[in-house]
Design an enzyme around this catalytic site. Sequence first.
Site, PDB file in Angstrom:
ATOM      1  CB  SER A 117      -0.935   0.021   1.203  1.00  0.00           C
ATOM      2  OG  SER A 117      -0.197   0.178   2.387  1.00  0.00           O
ATOM      3  CE  LYS A 125      -2.937   1.633   4.948  1.00  0.00           C
ATOM      4  NZ  LYS A 125      -2.809   0.989   3.642  1.00  0.00           N
TER       5      LYS A 125
END
Lengths: 811, 295
Positions: free
Chosen positions: A662, A705
């Site tokens: 990611s 996140k």
Amino acid sequence: MVTAVDTKCLPPEALFRRCDPAEFKFNTSAELEDLTEFVGQERALEAVRFGVGIRRQGFNLYLLGPAGTGKYASVSAFLQKRAAQEPPADDWCYINNFDSPETPHALKLPPGRGVLLRDDVHRLIDHLRSAIPSAFESESYRARKQVVEQELKDRQEKAFEEIQREAGEKDVALLRTPTGWILAPTRNREVISPEAFEQLPEPEHQRIEAAMSETQQKLQAVLHQVPKWQQEVREKIRALNDEVAAFAVGHSIEDLRKKHADLPEVVGFLDRIQQDVIANVDEFLTPPDNPLAALMGMFLPHAPKGPAFFRRYQVNVLVDHSANHGAPVVYEDHPTYQNLVGEIEYIAQMGALSTDFNLIRPGALHRANGGYLILDAYKLLVQPYAWDALKRVLQSSQIRIESLGQMLSLVSTVSLEPEAIPLNVKVVLVGERLLYYLLSSLDTEFGELFKVAADFEERMERNADSHLLYARLIGTIARQDALLPFDRGAVGRVIEQSSRLAGDAQKVLAHRRTLADLLREADYWAREAARPAVTAEDVQRAIDAQIHRADRLRDRLLEEFLHGTILVDTQGERVGQVNGLSVIQLADFAFGHPSRITARIRLGRGEVIDIEREVELSGPIHSKGVLILSGFLGARYAPDHPLSLSASLVFEQSYGAVEGDSASSAELYALLSALSGLPIQQSLAVTGSVNQHGQIQAIGGVNEKIEGFFDLCRNRGTLDGQGVLIPSSNIRHLMLRRDVVEAVQAGKFHVYAVETIDQGIEILTGIPAGERDASGRFPEGSVNQRVETRLIELAQKRLAAGRRILTETQL
Amino acid sequence: MSDPDTSHAIRRILVALDASPDSVAALEMAVDLAARMEAELAGLFVEDVALLRMADSPSAREIAYPAASQAPLNRAIMERKLRAQSEQIRNTLAAAAHRAQLRWSFQTVRGEVTSVLRTAAGQSDIVAIGRLGWSSGSRLRIGSTALELATSRIPLLLISRRAVLGNLRLAVYYDGSPASKSALLVTASLARPGAQGITVLVCTADYEKTLAEIRSLLQGRAIEVRYRRVDPDQKTSLLRAVKDEGAVLLVLADRQLLKDVESFEALLREVEVPLLLLGNGFGHEEADSSRQIVG
């Protein structure tokens, strides 16, 4: 210059999918009907229906899915409902094998008849234990026995008297002593003294000697006959005993034969009891106390259920279905070998172990025979020998009880080999998906025995219909757990949180246990606030409390950021430096945090060095993401000349393993910044993986996140246009916290959705990425043009350096 | 004739032992009696001189049980056998006496069995003997020793036999004579109060009067009493009554039946329960009325 930024900025409504309480027509969940079906598990339930319905060997079920998805509850409810419509299973008993006690017989009886037979036989034996002695104490028996015994005595006495008489006539005395018969010469019925005997003439000596020899021979002949006569008498007494016992037993047992006449096996068993009682009638005449034990002054414990001998007539009811109205559904929560297939127990007597058929104990397979058995796959697999035993039983379709002690040669004593019991059971294993796949690949027999897999979903589609179903599910759990009713606002908030936990705005969690826990906690807070129903506020408090209990580490990490121990900028611009985002998962709690990713460039051979990988702190997926960057750079910027850079990438202040791809887009942004010399805005953080074509791909944990970066920015004092870049394909997963959405609404925080690297770099640098024109050139001043130019420079420098080295070598 | 008196203190019970099954039964009964009367138990084993004489004969031999093999025999061997037998009997007696916590003694005497027992009986209050000894064939039903003692003047003679099943009742023959009154009172003394009933086998012309007489004699005793009429001229009537009552002991005053010795002997042979005989020396003598069973 920054127009591209505005077009990719997501509006607040895209960040959170609300569940509007107004869409519900009820006031509280108490008004809703119970939900009997398991929502969102249609595929699994269809598989269960099929697996249960099909009556073929090997079509047992494996219910796979994470714990808490309601696998056991759903299958249990389904099976209970179905089993109630099916006929009850048979009773099973073990009875003595009178011919071979070490191989007891299994006896199948209609439901409820096992206990009936056991009690009948118990009463019969109790009765015989008094009736037989009574019969043998009767006057008629005693008289008849006495006649027989007297016959022997008379026979013996007559024979001895005859010998005595004849001996007396021949001057020989014959006297009985405890050790035998004594013969001596007499005269006038008096024993001759030794002196007188010596004075007798020789012919008289010879006559007496001959008479004594003759008497001796006759006596010996009779004595040799005595055992034979005694045997004859014993046989006559035995016949008499048999006759008396048969009368005493036959009358009592006949009633039982009539009562159980519909079961030929039982009648056969009663016949065998009759024969055995008659053959062992002496046991019924023995006083109950053990005379040997009394003699030795020792205490010999009786075996359970009565004196040892009479245990042979007992009926050991292994499975009793007298109280059941349908097929059995058994869940064995401790599936050890013994609990599964049964065991043979032992009792210790005088230091020795012994057993009989009465000590055979049933296992879950016996109890479930004729119905359904539910087992936890993990618990089963961790029990030694249990899995093999289950497979063996299912393959052979019969339960054979074998003592583990015998099997492993741990016990060296007499054991039993009980007759196997035919098995007709549907086994349902419940377990994790991983176990299913491991068993499928590693155990060749698994596929043969568990042909039906029912895969349970963790998530279900979210729409108006499912909202209502979910509301009913909440109402059902609330009723089952005696919780306060949930008002519509609370139901809406639960659905929103469920969607957040599902990690998808278009889904809700089908994880029943997690949902139930949230409801119970919300109920607690509602009761604390003395409310009649649970409100959205209570649900939110429960959520906050859950997070607060789990977020100690997040707080400590945040402190490190705030104190500057971990360096992450949230303002300003830096070349070759970008804020990546990662997620830490701690049990059921996950949180995100930023990481500084930096890139440095120098002349090289085209390699992108991932420092994490070099020091073996990088997982394979992360390494793969980094290697993709080389492919992207080479294909886009150096198709016609060698890629002549050496780039190093690092997660700054990362002291543990890094996994996942990611951060690959963030790493690429850092590289592009380093190559182009354009600074990246540190008020932005980035997540998303990238492919070789520069497309941004979806990642996990997007909500955590974003919130992780948001929390850092907010805690630094000011929210002033900071934001996060996420892949466009992650928009559907957004279920952000209310404070994040409010900040976005106020324009203080931004969430950008990007599809390509070009879109992302434009936002991060504020400079257009640039596309190649018809001549194949990037626009002057664009990011891509700067990167390409830099790479060409590096290639030329490398070429020049190569030539210089060649020249110096030639010289 | 004065009222019968049974004031006969039982201090010593002599039991004649030869290890035959009936003599062991006699020991058991003697132990029971001794325990209840706190009497001393005196065991007596007689080394039969007849056996020793037989062993002296040079041509004497023994055919041993059970193999019917011939074994050598002489006086030394016979004496050894008798000693072994005596030791065995002594141990049996000691064990039984120990269990019942009795004072006991044991004596081995060499002689002619009946005369030794007669002599020893004079120093004892009760003599217990087995119905059949070793040398008697079972067809005899009563051994010669028992029969001889039964017709002697032993005050109380217990002729025992192997255990019989019964309901613990004691039976006593009652014909209204002083001797039978003594027998009745002895029987009442032997019965365990509350646990053991007695059956009076009545043999009188006036039955009702006799019952009143018996009740008067037994007045004050907590004993369950049953009455049964028997025919004095019918021996089988008496035997049947004993059997029907399930009695474990029959008490008889021997003088009652001594008028007809043959009938008495026949009765002794055929009765199937142990017998307690009150001999001439017991307290039904008119001149001797100071004896009582102290139980």
